[in-house]
Design an enzyme around this catalytic site. Structure first.
Site, mmCIF file in Angstrom:
data_model
loop_
_atom_site.group_PDB
_atom_site.id
_atom_site.type_symbol
_atom_site.label_atom_id
_atom_site.label_comp_id
_atom_site.label_asym_id
_atom_site.label_seq_id
_atom_site.Cartn_x
_atom_site.Cartn_y
_atom_site.Cartn_z
ATOM 1 N N CYS A 68 -1.059 -85.946 -35.466
ATOM 2 C CA CYS A 68 -1.237 -84.980 -34.379
ATOM 3 C C CYS A 68 -2.195 -83.890 -34.847
ATOM 4 O O CYS A 68 -2.092 -83.436 -35.990
ATOM 5 C CB CYS A 68 0.107 -84.362 -34.021
ATOM 6 S SG CYS A 68 -0.033 -83.083 -32.756
ATOM 7 N N CYS A 74 5.495 -73.944 -34.329
ATOM 8 C CA CYS A 74 5.571 -72.483 -34.188
ATOM 9 C C CYS A 74 6.263 -72.064 -32.887
ATOM 10 O O CYS A 74 6.372 -72.832 -31.942
ATOM 11 C CB CYS A 74 4.208 -71.801 -34.229
ATOM 12 S SG CYS A 74 3.299 -72.080 -35.743
ATOM 13 N N CYS A 109 0.335 -89.618 -30.547
ATOM 14 C CA CYS A 109 0.927 -89.999 -31.839
ATOM 15 C C CYS A 109 1.531 -91.402 -31.782
ATOM 16 O O CYS A 109 1.761 -92.024 -32.821
ATOM 17 C CB CYS A 109 1.947 -88.966 -32.305
ATOM 18 S SG CYS A 109 3.054 -88.406 -31.025
ATOM 19 N N ASP A 133 18.393 -92.084 -33.807
ATOM 20 C CA ASP A 133 17.600 -90.887 -34.125
ATOM 21 C C ASP A 133 16.497 -90.734 -33.085
ATOM 22 O O ASP A 133 16.175 -91.664 -32.351
ATOM 23 C CB ASP A 133 17.001 -90.984 -35.534
ATOM 24 C CG ASP A 133 16.670 -89.599 -36.100
ATOM 25 O OD1 ASP A 133 16.927 -88.590 -35.421
ATOM 26 O OD2 ASP A 133 16.140 -89.528 -37.222
ATOM 27 N N ASP A 134 15.903 -89.535 -33.052
ATOM 28 C CA ASP A 134 14.842 -89.270 -32.078
ATOM 29 C C ASP A 134 13.545 -89.990 -32.441
ATOM 30 O O ASP A 134 12.817 -90.463 -31.591
ATOM 31 C CB ASP A 134 14.590 -87.760 -31.971
ATOM 32 C CG ASP A 134 14.289 -87.154 -33.320
ATOM 33 O OD1 ASP A 134 15.236 -86.852 -34.055
ATOM 34 O OD2 ASP A 134 13.101 -87.013 -33.654
ATOM 35 N N CYS A 177 0.639 -86.109 -23.132
ATOM 36 C CA CYS A 177 -0.003 -86.585 -24.360
ATOM 37 C C CYS A 177 0.996 -87.476 -25.086
ATOM 38 O O CYS A 177 2.149 -87.095 -25.286
ATOM 39 C CB CYS A 177 -0.387 -85.412 -25.262
ATOM 40 S SG CYS A 177 -1.058 -85.980 -26.851
ATOM 41 N N SER A 215 18.783 -83.589 -33.136
ATOM 42 C CA SER A 215 17.867 -84.063 -32.094
ATOM 43 C C SER A 215 18.111 -85.513 -31.689
ATOM 44 O O SER A 215 17.578 -85.960 -30.689
ATOM 45 C CB SER A 215 16.414 -83.839 -32.510
ATOM 46 O OG SER A 215 16.242 -84.246 -33.822
#
Ligand code: SF4
Length: 463
Positions: A386, A2, A439, A349-350, A436, A288
Protein backbone atom coordinates in the site's frame (compact mmCIF):
# COMPACT_ATOMS: atom_id res chain seq x y z
CA UNK A 1 -2.59 4.82 9.06
CA UNK A 2 -2.53 7.48 11.84
CA UNK A 3 -5.41 9.28 13.50
CA UNK A 4 -6.25 12.98 13.56
CA UNK A 5 -8.59 15.10 15.66
CA UNK A 6 -9.54 18.76 15.95
CA UNK A 7 -11.62 20.93 18.25
CA UNK A 8 -12.71 24.57 18.54
CA UNK A 9 -15.08 25.74 21.26
CA UNK A 10 -15.62 26.68 24.85
CA UNK A 11 -14.86 23.30 26.46
CA UNK A 12 -11.46 22.56 27.90
CA UNK A 13 -9.60 22.39 24.57
CA UNK A 14 -6.71 20.19 25.71
CA UNK A 15 -8.79 17.54 27.45
CA UNK A 16 -11.36 17.43 24.62
CA UNK A 17 -8.60 16.78 22.08
CA UNK A 18 -6.88 14.20 24.25
CA UNK A 19 -10.18 12.40 24.97
CA UNK A 20 -10.69 11.90 21.24
CA UNK A 21 -7.06 10.86 20.75
CA UNK A 22 -7.45 8.08 23.31
CA UNK A 23 -10.34 6.74 21.22
CA UNK A 24 -8.10 6.63 18.13
CA UNK A 25 -5.13 4.93 19.79
CA UNK A 26 -5.71 1.81 17.65
CA UNK A 27 -4.64 3.85 14.58
CA UNK A 28 -1.03 4.23 15.72
CA UNK A 29 1.16 3.74 18.73
CA UNK A 30 4.53 5.22 17.86
CA UNK A 31 4.02 8.87 18.73
CA UNK A 32 1.41 11.50 19.49
CA UNK A 33 1.24 15.28 19.44
CA UNK A 34 -1.09 18.22 20.02
CA UNK A 35 -1.05 21.83 18.76
CA UNK A 36 -3.14 24.56 20.38
CA UNK A 37 -3.88 28.02 18.97
CA UNK A 38 -4.58 30.90 21.31
CA UNK A 39 -7.33 33.38 20.47
CA UNK A 40 -4.69 35.87 19.32
CA UNK A 41 -3.23 33.33 16.90
CA UNK A 42 -0.14 32.00 18.65
CA UNK A 43 0.46 28.32 18.03
CA UNK A 44 1.94 25.97 20.64
CA UNK A 45 2.84 22.37 19.87
CA UNK A 46 4.03 19.38 21.90
CA UNK A 47 4.99 15.95 20.60
CA UNK A 48 6.31 12.76 22.14
CA UNK A 49 6.97 9.11 21.39
CA UNK A 50 4.75 6.20 22.33
CA UNK A 51 1.08 5.94 23.23
CA UNK A 52 -1.02 9.04 23.90
CA UNK A 53 -0.59 8.51 27.66
CA UNK A 54 3.22 8.38 27.27
CA UNK A 55 3.70 11.08 24.63
CA UNK A 56 1.43 13.57 26.37
CA UNK A 57 2.98 13.19 29.79
CA UNK A 58 2.68 15.68 32.64
CA UNK A 59 5.47 17.90 31.31
CA UNK A 60 3.86 18.17 27.88
CA UNK A 61 0.37 18.61 29.28
CA UNK A 62 1.61 21.38 31.57
CA UNK A 63 2.94 23.29 28.53
CA UNK A 64 -0.45 22.99 26.82
CA UNK A 65 -2.49 23.97 29.86
CA UNK A 66 -0.31 27.07 30.27
CA UNK A 67 -1.64 28.47 26.97
CA UNK A 68 -3.92 31.36 27.90
CA UNK A 69 -7.17 31.85 26.01
CA UNK A 70 -7.05 28.59 24.03
CA UNK A 71 -9.11 28.92 20.85
CA UNK A 72 -8.85 25.36 19.55
CA UNK A 73 -6.41 22.69 18.57
CA UNK A 74 -5.55 19.55 16.65
CA UNK A 75 -4.02 16.21 17.61
CA UNK A 76 -2.23 13.35 15.89
CA UNK A 77 -1.54 9.69 16.62
CA UNK A 78 1.37 8.43 14.56
CA UNK A 79 1.82 5.20 12.66
CA UNK A 80 4.94 5.47 10.54
CA UNK A 81 4.82 4.78 6.82
CA UNK A 82 7.90 6.72 5.77
CA UNK A 83 10.77 8.44 7.53
CA UNK A 84 11.56 5.40 9.68
CA UNK A 85 10.18 4.40 13.04
CA UNK A 86 12.19 6.13 15.69
CA UNK A 87 12.88 9.49 14.13
CA UNK A 88 11.47 12.92 14.63
CA UNK A 89 8.68 12.65 12.03
CA UNK A 90 6.04 13.20 14.66
CA UNK A 91 3.12 15.53 14.07
CA UNK A 92 1.76 18.23 14.33
CA UNK A 93 4.28 19.85 12.04
CA UNK A 94 4.44 23.61 12.51
CA UNK A 95 5.19 25.64 9.37
CA UNK A 96 5.53 29.36 8.64
CA UNK A 97 6.68 32.36 10.59
CA UNK A 98 5.45 35.54 12.30
CA UNK A 99 1.72 35.99 11.71
CA UNK A 100 1.39 33.29 9.07
CA UNK A 101 1.88 30.03 10.89
CA UNK A 102 0.05 26.72 10.85
CA UNK A 103 0.18 23.33 12.53
CA UNK A 104 -0.56 20.40 10.24
CA UNK A 105 -1.62 16.82 10.95
CA UNK A 106 -2.55 14.20 8.41
CA UNK A 107 -3.47 10.55 8.06
CA UNK A 108 -2.19 8.78 4.97
CA UNK A 109 0.93 8.46 2.85
CA UNK A 110 2.38 10.67 0.12
CA UNK A 111 3.97 8.21 -2.29
CA UNK A 112 5.73 10.83 -4.45
CA UNK A 113 7.20 12.90 -1.62
CA UNK A 114 10.78 12.61 -2.93
CA UNK A 115 9.72 13.98 -6.31
CA UNK A 116 7.69 16.73 -4.56
CA UNK A 117 10.70 17.75 -2.48
CA UNK A 118 12.67 18.35 -5.69
CA UNK A 119 9.83 20.15 -7.41
CA UNK A 120 9.23 22.50 -4.44
CA UNK A 121 12.91 22.86 -3.51
CA UNK A 122 12.51 21.33 -0.05
CA UNK A 123 15.83 20.34 1.54
CA UNK A 124 14.93 18.11 4.52
CA UNK A 125 13.63 14.88 2.94
CA UNK A 126 13.12 12.80 6.08
CA UNK A 127 9.86 11.17 5.09
CA UNK A 128 6.58 12.26 3.60
CA UNK A 129 5.11 14.25 6.50
CA UNK A 130 7.64 17.09 6.51
CA UNK A 131 7.65 17.36 2.72
CA UNK A 132 3.84 17.27 2.53
CA UNK A 133 3.51 20.02 5.16
CA UNK A 134 6.06 22.21 3.37
CA UNK A 135 4.39 21.71 -0.02
CA UNK A 136 1.03 22.75 1.43
CA UNK A 137 2.58 25.77 3.14
CA UNK A 138 4.32 26.90 -0.07
CA UNK A 139 1.09 26.55 -2.03
CA UNK A 140 -0.80 28.53 0.65
CA UNK A 141 1.78 31.31 0.38
CA UNK A 142 1.34 31.41 -3.39
CA UNK A 143 -2.39 31.95 -2.79
CA UNK A 144 -1.85 34.87 -0.39
CA UNK A 145 -1.60 32.78 2.80
CA UNK A 146 -4.76 30.84 1.98
CA UNK A 147 -4.80 27.17 3.00
CA UNK A 148 -8.25 26.57 1.53
CA UNK A 149 -7.07 27.52 -1.96
CA UNK A 150 -3.91 25.47 -1.40
CA UNK A 151 -5.94 22.39 -0.45
CA UNK A 152 -8.05 22.81 -3.58
CA UNK A 153 -5.04 22.47 -5.86
CA UNK A 154 -2.99 20.07 -3.70
CA UNK A 155 -4.34 16.92 -5.44
CA UNK A 156 -2.71 18.17 -8.66
CA UNK A 157 0.65 17.46 -7.09
CA UNK A 158 0.14 14.52 -4.75
CA UNK A 159 0.17 10.80 -5.48
CA UNK A 160 -1.09 9.07 -2.35
CA UNK A 161 -3.88 9.45 0.15
CA UNK A 162 -4.54 11.93 2.94
CA UNK A 163 -7.11 13.23 5.36
CA UNK A 164 -5.76 16.42 6.88
CA UNK A 165 -6.38 19.08 9.55
CA UNK A 166 -4.66 22.48 9.50
CA UNK A 167 -4.72 24.82 12.51
CA UNK A 168 -3.84 28.31 11.31
CA UNK A 169 -2.81 31.48 13.14
CA UNK A 170 -5.90 33.35 11.86
CA UNK A 171 -7.06 31.28 13.91
CA UNK A 172 -9.19 28.62 12.21
CA UNK A 173 -9.17 24.89 11.50
CA UNK A 174 -9.35 23.65 7.93
CA UNK A 175 -9.94 19.94 7.28
CA UNK A 176 -9.97 18.06 3.97
CA UNK A 177 -9.93 14.67 2.31
CA UNK A 178 -8.07 13.82 -0.88
CA UNK A 179 -10.42 13.46 -3.88
CA UNK A 180 -10.22 9.65 -3.79
CA UNK A 181 -11.32 9.61 -0.14
CA UNK A 182 -8.92 6.86 0.97
CA UNK A 183 -9.01 7.62 4.70
CA UNK A 184 -11.96 8.41 6.99
CA UNK A 185 -12.61 11.86 8.44
CA UNK A 186 -15.75 13.23 10.08
CA UNK A 187 -16.79 16.54 11.59
CA UNK A 188 -19.55 17.94 13.77
CA UNK A 189 -20.59 21.57 14.24
CA UNK A 190 -22.83 22.21 17.20
CA UNK A 191 -23.54 25.21 19.46
CA UNK A 192 -20.49 27.17 18.30
CA UNK A 193 -18.26 24.13 18.64
CA UNK A 194 -16.37 22.27 15.95
CA UNK A 195 -15.13 18.69 16.22
CA UNK A 196 -13.11 16.65 13.74
CA UNK A 197 -11.98 13.05 14.03
CA UNK A 198 -10.58 10.33 11.80
CA UNK A 199 -13.25 7.99 13.08
CA UNK A 200 -16.84 8.55 14.08
CA UNK A 201 -16.37 6.33 17.18
CA UNK A 202 -14.24 9.02 18.86
CA UNK A 203 -17.05 11.55 18.38
CA UNK A 204 -19.74 9.17 19.60
CA UNK A 205 -17.77 8.34 22.73
CA UNK A 206 -17.55 12.01 23.78
CA UNK A 207 -21.29 12.42 23.20
CA UNK A 208 -21.25 14.07 19.76
CA UNK A 209 -23.77 12.23 17.63
CA UNK A 210 -24.61 14.77 14.90
CA UNK A 211 -21.38 14.20 12.97
CA UNK A 212 -21.13 13.88 9.24
CA UNK A 213 -18.39 12.43 7.07
CA UNK A 214 -16.22 14.71 4.95
CA UNK A 215 -16.71 13.70 1.32
CA UNK A 216 -13.85 12.81 -1.02
CA UNK A 217 -12.26 16.08 -2.18
CA UNK A 218 -14.27 18.16 0.30
CA UNK A 219 -12.72 20.98 2.38
CA UNK A 220 -14.34 22.41 5.53
CA UNK A 221 -13.15 25.51 7.35
CA UNK A 222 -14.31 26.74 10.78
CA UNK A 223 -13.24 30.06 12.33
CA UNK A 224 -15.04 29.87 15.66
CA UNK A 225 -18.37 31.16 14.41
CA UNK A 226 -19.13 29.91 10.92
CA UNK A 227 -18.35 26.93 8.76
CA UNK A 228 -17.58 27.05 5.04
CA UNK A 229 -17.55 24.06 2.72
CA UNK A 230 -15.85 23.92 -0.63
CA UNK A 231 -14.18 21.21 -2.68
CA UNK A 232 -11.30 20.49 -4.95
CA UNK A 233 -12.46 20.39 -8.55
CA UNK A 234 -9.69 18.03 -9.55
CA UNK A 235 -11.35 14.84 -10.87
CA UNK A 236 -10.32 11.49 -9.42
CA UNK A 237 -11.78 8.04 -9.06
CA UNK A 238 -13.40 7.76 -5.61
CA UNK A 239 -11.66 4.85 -3.88
CA UNK A 240 -11.99 4.59 -0.10
CA UNK A 241 -9.67 2.04 1.50
CA UNK A 242 -11.40 -1.35 1.88
CA UNK A 243 -8.82 -2.33 4.49
CA UNK A 244 -10.38 0.20 6.86
CA UNK A 245 -13.36 -2.20 6.97
CA UNK A 246 -11.20 -5.31 7.24
CA UNK A 247 -8.81 -4.20 9.97
CA UNK A 248 -8.04 -0.57 10.68
CA UNK A 249 -11.19 1.10 11.92
CA UNK A 250 -12.99 0.40 15.16
CA UNK A 251 -16.12 -1.76 14.81
CA UNK A 252 -18.25 1.04 16.29
CA UNK A 253 -17.21 3.47 13.53
CA UNK A 254 -19.00 4.30 10.30
CA UNK A 255 -17.08 4.92 7.06
CA UNK A 256 -18.91 6.01 3.89
CA UNK A 257 -22.18 5.31 5.65
CA UNK A 258 -21.26 1.65 6.23
CA UNK A 259 -20.94 0.19 9.73
CA UNK A 260 -17.51 -1.39 10.16
CA UNK A 261 -19.03 -4.04 12.45
CA UNK A 262 -21.75 -5.05 10.00
CA UNK A 263 -19.26 -5.21 7.13
CA UNK A 264 -17.04 -7.53 9.21
CA UNK A 265 -19.92 -9.85 10.15
CA UNK A 266 -20.91 -10.07 6.46
CA UNK A 267 -17.27 -10.88 5.56
CA UNK A 268 -17.51 -13.87 7.92
CA UNK A 269 -20.78 -15.01 6.37
CA UNK A 270 -19.30 -14.78 2.88
CA UNK A 271 -16.17 -16.58 4.07
CA UNK A 272 -18.21 -19.50 5.45
CA UNK A 273 -20.05 -19.77 2.11
CA UNK A 274 -16.90 -19.53 0.00
CA UNK A 275 -14.47 -21.68 2.02
CA UNK A 276 -16.36 -23.78 4.58
CA UNK A 277 -14.42 -25.81 7.13
CA UNK A 278 -15.19 -28.90 9.16
CA UNK A 279 -14.66 -27.93 12.79
CA UNK A 280 -16.07 -28.12 16.32
CA UNK A 281 -15.62 -24.49 17.28
CA UNK A 282 -15.06 -21.07 15.62
CA UNK A 283 -12.48 -18.96 17.47
CA UNK A 284 -11.68 -15.37 16.48
CA UNK A 285 -8.29 -13.76 16.71
CA UNK A 286 -9.21 -10.73 18.80
CA UNK A 287 -10.02 -7.98 18.22
CA UNK A 288 -10.31 -7.42 14.48
CA UNK A 289 -11.16 -11.08 13.65
CA UNK A 290 -14.16 -11.08 15.99
CA UNK A 291 -16.82 -9.65 13.63
CA UNK A 292 -15.89 -12.10 10.85
CA UNK A 293 -15.90 -15.02 13.32
CA UNK A 294 -19.45 -14.07 14.39
CA UNK A 295 -20.51 -14.10 10.72
CA UNK A 296 -18.72 -17.41 10.05
CA UNK A 297 -20.39 -19.03 13.05
CA UNK A 298 -23.86 -17.72 12.09
CA UNK A 299 -23.56 -18.96 8.54
CA UNK A 300 -21.93 -22.34 9.33
CA UNK A 301 -23.95 -23.00 12.52
CA UNK A 302 -20.68 -24.00 14.21
CA UNK A 303 -20.53 -22.55 17.75
CA UNK A 304 -18.47 -19.44 18.40
CA UNK A 305 -16.19 -19.38 21.44
CA UNK A 306 -13.70 -16.87 22.77
CA UNK A 307 -10.69 -19.17 23.00
CA UNK A 308 -8.06 -16.44 22.78
CA UNK A 309 -7.66 -13.52 25.16
CA UNK A 310 -5.84 -10.43 24.01
CA UNK A 311 -3.61 -8.36 26.25
CA UNK A 312 -4.70 -4.87 25.16
CA UNK A 313 -1.79 -3.22 26.92
CA UNK A 314 0.72 -4.64 24.40
CA UNK A 315 -0.75 -2.85 21.37
CA UNK A 316 -1.68 -3.95 17.83
CA UNK A 317 0.84 -6.32 16.23
CA UNK A 318 0.26 -5.17 12.67
CA UNK A 319 1.00 -1.54 13.43
CA UNK A 320 3.98 -2.31 15.68
CA UNK A 321 7.39 -1.48 14.20
CA UNK A 322 8.75 -4.57 12.32
CA UNK A 323 11.45 -5.51 14.82
CA UNK A 324 8.86 -5.76 17.61
CA UNK A 325 6.15 -7.69 15.72
CA UNK A 326 7.28 -11.25 16.55
CA UNK A 327 7.90 -10.26 20.14
CA UNK A 328 4.48 -8.56 20.36
CA UNK A 329 2.65 -11.55 18.85
CA UNK A 330 4.17 -13.89 21.49
CA UNK A 331 3.31 -11.70 24.45
CA UNK A 332 -0.07 -10.54 23.33
CA UNK A 333 -2.33 -13.61 23.46
CA UNK A 334 -3.59 -15.91 26.21
CA UNK A 335 -5.42 -19.20 25.48
CA UNK A 336 -8.42 -20.84 27.18
CA UNK A 337 -7.61 -24.56 27.38
CA UNK A 338 -11.16 -25.82 28.06
CA UNK A 339 -12.37 -24.20 24.81
CA UNK A 340 -9.46 -25.54 22.70
CA UNK A 341 -8.48 -28.93 24.12
CA UNK A 342 -9.44 -31.85 21.87
CA UNK A 343 -11.27 -29.62 19.34
CA UNK A 344 -11.03 -29.07 15.63
CA UNK A 345 -10.59 -25.29 15.68
CA UNK A 346 -11.66 -22.92 12.91
CA UNK A 347 -9.45 -19.90 13.57
CA UNK A 348 -10.81 -16.70 11.98
CA UNK A 349 -8.69 -13.62 11.35
CA UNK A 350 -9.26 -10.43 9.37
CA UNK A 351 -6.19 -10.81 7.12
CA UNK A 352 -2.78 -12.41 6.81
CA UNK A 353 -0.14 -9.88 5.86
CA UNK A 354 3.28 -11.13 6.92
CA UNK A 355 2.11 -14.36 8.63
CA UNK A 356 4.10 -13.67 11.81
CA UNK A 357 1.16 -13.45 14.20
CA UNK A 358 -0.95 -16.27 12.83
CA UNK A 359 1.84 -18.86 12.85
CA UNK A 360 2.56 -18.12 16.48
CA UNK A 361 -1.17 -18.43 17.35
CA UNK A 362 -1.63 -21.71 15.44
CA UNK A 363 1.31 -23.19 17.35
CA UNK A 364 -0.04 -22.08 20.68
CA UNK A 365 -3.47 -23.56 19.87
CA UNK A 366 -1.78 -26.94 19.34
CA UNK A 367 0.08 -26.57 22.64
CA UNK A 368 -3.33 -26.03 24.27
CA UNK A 369 -4.65 -29.29 22.80
CA UNK A 370 -6.27 -28.37 19.42
CA UNK A 371 -6.67 -31.54 17.31
CA UNK A 372 -6.74 -29.56 14.05
CA UNK A 373 -6.45 -25.86 13.19
CA UNK A 374 -8.17 -24.54 10.06
CA UNK A 375 -7.37 -20.90 9.36
CA UNK A 376 -10.06 -18.83 7.64
CA UNK A 377 -9.31 -15.27 6.55
CA UNK A 378 -11.98 -12.59 6.06
CA UNK A 379 -10.13 -10.86 3.19
CA UNK A 380 -8.40 -12.16 0.03
CA UNK A 381 -4.62 -12.82 -0.08
CA UNK A 382 -2.72 -9.57 0.63
CA UNK A 383 -0.32 -9.55 -2.32
CA UNK A 384 0.56 -5.93 -3.06
CA UNK A 385 1.95 -3.08 -0.96
CA UNK A 386 0.00 0.00 0.00
CA UNK A 387 1.24 3.53 -0.79
CA UNK A 388 -1.75 5.30 0.72
CA UNK A 389 -1.32 4.78 4.43
CA UNK A 390 -0.12 1.29 5.40
CA UNK A 391 3.41 0.37 6.34
CA UNK A 392 4.10 -2.21 3.63
CA UNK A 393 6.55 -0.86 1.15
CA UNK A 394 7.57 -3.96 -0.71
CA UNK A 395 6.01 -7.15 -2.06
CA UNK A 396 8.77 -9.22 -0.43
CA UNK A 397 7.21 -8.54 2.99
CA UNK A 398 3.89 -10.16 2.00
CA UNK A 399 3.35 -13.85 2.69
CA UNK A 400 0.79 -14.30 -0.12
CA UNK A 401 3.15 -12.72 -2.65
CA UNK A 402 6.10 -14.89 -1.66
CA UNK A 403 4.05 -18.10 -1.20
CA UNK A 404 1.52 -18.48 -3.98
CA UNK A 405 -0.35 -21.73 -3.20
CA UNK A 406 -2.76 -22.24 -0.30
CA UNK A 407 -1.00 -25.50 0.60
CA UNK A 408 2.31 -23.66 0.90
CA UNK A 409 0.72 -20.88 2.98
CA UNK A 410 -0.80 -23.54 5.28
CA UNK A 411 2.69 -25.05 5.65
CA UNK A 412 4.23 -21.67 6.49
CA UNK A 413 1.63 -20.87 9.15
CA UNK A 414 1.63 -24.55 10.27
CA UNK A 415 -2.17 -24.92 9.92
CA UNK A 416 -4.14 -27.97 8.66
CA UNK A 417 -5.80 -25.77 6.04
CA UNK A 418 -6.02 -22.11 5.02
CA UNK A 419 -8.93 -20.49 3.19
CA UNK A 420 -9.35 -16.86 2.11
CA UNK A 421 -12.42 -14.84 1.26
CA UNK A 422 -12.89 -13.98 -2.39
CA UNK A 423 -12.64 -10.39 -3.64
CA UNK A 424 -16.31 -10.64 -4.66
CA UNK A 425 -17.21 -11.79 -1.13
CA UNK A 426 -15.33 -8.88 0.40
CA UNK A 427 -16.85 -6.30 -1.98
CA UNK A 428 -20.34 -7.68 -1.32
CA UNK A 429 -19.76 -7.43 2.44
CA UNK A 430 -18.85 -3.74 2.25
CA UNK A 431 -21.45 -2.96 -0.41
CA UNK A 432 -19.93 0.21 -1.88
CA UNK A 433 -19.78 0.69 -5.66
CA UNK A 434 -16.24 2.13 -5.66
CA UNK A 435 -13.39 1.16 -3.31
CA UNK A 436 -9.62 0.76 -3.36
CA UNK A 437 -8.65 -2.93 -3.22
CA UNK A 438 -5.16 -2.56 -4.63
CA UNK A 439 -3.46 -4.56 -1.87
CA UNK A 440 -5.47 -7.59 -3.04
CA UNK A 441 -5.49 -6.96 -6.80
CA UNK A 442 -2.56 -4.66 -7.66
CA UNK A 443 -5.02 -2.26 -9.35
CA UNK A 444 -4.05 1.14 -7.95
CA UNK A 445 -6.47 4.03 -8.48
CA UNK A 446 -3.77 6.26 -10.03
CA UNK A 447 -4.09 6.41 -13.78
CA UNK A 448 -1.15 4.78 -15.56
CA UNK A 449 0.77 3.83 -12.40
CA UNK A 450 1.66 0.21 -11.66
CA UNK A 451 3.03 -1.38 -8.51
CA UNK A 452 6.54 -1.23 -10.05
CA UNK A 453 6.21 2.53 -10.65
CA UNK A 454 4.96 3.15 -7.12
CA UNK A 455 7.64 0.98 -5.50
CA UNK A 456 10.33 2.94 -7.34
CA UNK A 457 8.72 6.24 -6.36
CA UNK A 458 8.31 5.56 -2.64
CA UNK A 459 10.96 5.18 0.04
CA UNK A 460 10.04 4.26 3.59
CA UNK A 461 13.33 4.90 5.34
CA UNK A 462 15.16 8.23 5.72
CA UNK A 463 17.16 9.12 2.60
S1 SF4 B 1 -3.97 -0.60 -1.13
FE1 SF4 B 1 -5.23 -1.69 0.39
S2 SF4 B 1 -4.66 -0.77 2.33
FE2 SF4 B 1 -3.95 0.63 0.74
S3 SF4 B 1 -5.59 2.11 0.43
FE3 SF4 B 1 -5.94 0.48 -1.04
S4 SF4 B 1 -7.29 -0.98 0.03
FE4 SF4 B 1 -6.41 0.37 1.56
Amino acid sequence: MCGIVGYIGSRDVVSTIISMMFELQHRGQEAAGVAIASKNGDIYSVVGRGLVSEALNYTNLYKLYKVEGAFGGIGHIRYATSGGYLDSQVQPIVVGEDRFKAAIVFNGTIANYIQLAKEFDIKAINGDALVFAQVLYKLAKEFGNDFIEALKVLPNYVIGGYSIAVLTSEPRIVVAKDPRGFRPLSIAVTNEEFFASSETAALDVIGISNWREILPGEIASYDGSSIEFTRSSIPALVSPCIFEYVYFSRPDSIFNGVSIYIARVRMGEELAKNVPANGDVVIPIPDSGRGAAIGFSRESKIPLEEGIVVNKYIGRGFIAPPTYREFVSKLKYGFIRCVIDGKKVILVDDSIVRGTTIRSIVNRLRVYGAKEVHVRVASPPFEYPCFMGIDIASRDELLAWRTMSLTDIAKVVEADSVGYNTLEGLLKSVGLPLVCHACFTGLYPFKGLTVDDLEKMFSRGPL
